[in-house]
Design a protein around this motif. Structure first.
Motif, PDB file in Angstrom:
ATOM      1  N   GLY A 128       2.012  11.106  -9.749  1.00  0.00           N
ATOM      2  CA  GLY A 128       1.659  11.340 -11.140  1.00  0.00           C
ATOM      3  C   GLY A 128       0.932  10.160 -11.748  1.00  0.00           C
ATOM      4  N   ASP A 129       0.706  10.264 -13.053  1.00  0.00           N
ATOM      5  CA  ASP A 129      -0.054   9.242 -13.783  1.00  0.00           C
ATOM      6  C   ASP A 129       0.913   8.195 -14.333  1.00  0.00           C
ATOM      7  OD1 ASP A 129      -2.081   7.878 -15.006  1.00  0.00           O
ATOM      8  OD2 ASP A 129      -2.184   9.195 -16.752  1.00  0.00           O
ATOM      9  N   TYR A 130       1.378   7.337 -13.454  1.00  0.00           N
ATOM     10  CA  TYR A 130       2.329   6.303 -13.835  1.00  0.00           C
ATOM     11  C   TYR A 130       1.645   4.937 -13.848  1.00  0.00           C
ATOM     12  CZ  TYR A 130       5.895   9.821 -12.727  1.00  0.00           C
ATOM     13  OH  TYR A 130       6.664  10.949 -12.698  1.00  0.00           O
ATOM     14  N   GLY A 131       2.241   4.022 -14.586  1.00  0.00           N
ATOM     15  CA  GLY A 131       1.775   2.636 -14.567  1.00  0.00           C
ATOM     16  C   GLY A 131       2.595   1.813 -13.593  1.00  0.00           C
ATOM     17  N   ILE A 132       1.927   1.107 -12.691  1.00  0.00           N
ATOM     18  CA  ILE A 132       2.613   0.227 -11.747  1.00  0.00           C
ATOM     19  C   ILE A 132       2.412  -1.209 -12.218  1.00  0.00           C
ATOM     20  CG2 ILE A 132       2.834  -0.501  -9.351  1.00  0.00           C
ATOM     21  CD1 ILE A 132       1.472   2.100  -8.523  1.00  0.00           C
ATOM     22  N   ILE A 133       3.486  -1.870 -12.587  1.00  0.00           N
ATOM     23  CA  ILE A 133       3.391  -3.248 -13.065  1.00  0.00           C
ATOM     24  C   ILE A 133       2.890  -4.134 -11.925  1.00  0.00           C
ATOM     25  CG2 ILE A 133       4.664  -5.212 -13.984  1.00  0.00           C
ATOM     26  CD1 ILE A 133       4.369  -2.950 -15.987  1.00  0.00           C
ATOM     27  N   GLY A 181       0.813  -1.210   0.000  1.00  0.00           N
ATOM     28  CA  GLY A 181       0.000   0.000   0.000  1.00  0.00           C
ATOM     29  C   GLY A 181       0.842   1.253   0.000  1.00  0.00           C
ATOM     30  N   ALA A 182       1.950   1.226   0.741  1.00  0.00           N
ATOM     31  CA  ALA A 182       2.823   2.393   0.788  1.00  0.00           C
ATOM     32  C   ALA A 182       3.469   2.655  -0.570  1.00  0.00           C
ATOM     33  CB  ALA A 182       3.889   2.194   1.861  1.00  0.00           C
ATOM     34  N   VAL A 183       3.908   1.584  -1.239  1.00  0.00           N
ATOM     35  CA  VAL A 183       4.481   1.727  -2.584  1.00  0.00           C
ATOM     36  C   VAL A 183       3.456   2.326  -3.529  1.00  0.00           C
ATOM     37  CG1 VAL A 183       5.328   0.453  -4.595  1.00  0.00           C
ATOM     38  CG2 VAL A 183       6.179  -0.119  -2.303  1.00  0.00           C
ATOM     39  N   GLU A 184       2.269   1.742  -3.560  1.00  0.00           N
ATOM     40  CA  GLU A 184       1.236   2.215  -4.484  1.00  0.00           C
ATOM     41  C   GLU A 184       0.852   3.660  -4.192  1.00  0.00           C
ATOM     42  OE1 GLU A 184      -3.165   1.022  -6.252  1.00  0.00           O
ATOM     43  OE2 GLU A 184      -2.456   0.039  -4.422  1.00  0.00           O
TER      44      GLU A 184
END
Length: 279
Positions: free
Chosen positions: A169-174, A159-162
């Motif tokens: 910003g508008d990044y994609g998290i794999i 949760g902290a990472v996300e």
């Protein structure tokens, strides 16, 4: 060997002496990555970086964790993932050019214990958005480690990472590739996702060693696999960044086994107790 918690299949909880042994593997991994960071430049090939890594690991008394791993056997001592390659980029003839960005993932085994870490390095001058992407990914890794507390859950890290990445910003998290437990094997339970999932995951406790490794893109989260059955790329061709550290909790705080200073400076910045074990 590690002490397995049979109430949590495959989860390995280390004794203090075993954690100290892991620190030796972690230090060699971190030192190898520092050597590789210094070697990155326009004109060097990923295969040359791989040769430098293997020599550094073996001369330091270790064995490359990655070489020959899994099926098909991984052919390198590092993963060298350039630009749109998210993870598992196979080193070879590719020559780095000004403006590229490379994620270097490295693992070393010392006396049967594993270290695993990754850095993202700019090749010369890179676009501002790429530099920021790497910074956000690195910060998310540290925020995730800082969220770990004895008695907490793996989801606290996820949760902290996300949350950190979403706030920047508008990044994609794999989502399909995750961090993991580590010890007498490079990959062990539990998985450490980079986004919240419905399962809370095992409780965190001293002696549980985890690799936290966010993979973040400038685009979407879909990916493709090359014919080599290893190289993972963003489906939309967007640039990716990847950072990783292996850490554990002690009774005193967090100890980042693959950071040269044990994580002391970053943990202090985040207001988290630093918990190394003495000799």
């Amino acid at each position: 060997m590690g002490l397995f918690d049979w109430s949590r299949p495959g989860v390995e909880v280390k004794t203090p002496d075993q954690v100290r042994a892991m620190r030796r593997a972690g230090l060699l991994t971190g030192q190898t990555l520092e050597t590789l960071r210094d070697a990155v430049r326009p004109g060097i090939s990923t295969g040359e970086l791989d040769a430098i890594a293997e020599d550094r690991i073996r001369s330091g008394g270790g064995v490359p964790s990655f070489l020959g791993y899994s099926v098909p056997p991984y052919p390198g001592s590092i993963c060298a993932s350039v630009n749109d390659v998210v993870v598992h980029g196979v080193p070879g003839d590719l020559v780095l050019a000004e403006g590229d960005v490379i994620s270097i993932d490295c693992g070393a085994i010392v006396d049967g214990w594993h270290g695993d870490s990754a850095i993202t390095v700019a090749v010369g001058e890179v676009a501002d958005e790429v530099e920021t992407l790497s910074d956000v990914t690195r910060e998310a890794m540290w925020v995730g480690i800082a969220a770990a507390r004895p008695g907490g859950r793996v989801v606290d890290i996820s949760g902290a990472v996300e949350d950190h990445v979403r706030a920047r910003g508008d990044y994609g998290i794999i989502e399909d590739f995750t961090g993991h437990g580590i010890g007498t094997a490079m990959h062990q339970p539990p998985d450490v996702p980079n986004v919240r999932r419905s399962l809370r995951g095992p409780r965190l406790e001293p002696g549980l060693a985890l690799a936290v490794e966010p993979m973040v893109t400038l685009g979407g989260i879909a990916w493709t696999e090359d014919d080599d059955q290893w190289t993972i790329r963003t489906a939309d061709g967007s640039v990716s960044a990847h950072w990783e550290h292996t850490f554990t909790l002690t009774e005193h705080g967090a100890w980042v086994l693959t950071a040269l200073d044990g994580g002391e400076s970053e943990l202090a910045r985040l207001g988290v107790p630093f918990g190394p074990l003495g000799d």
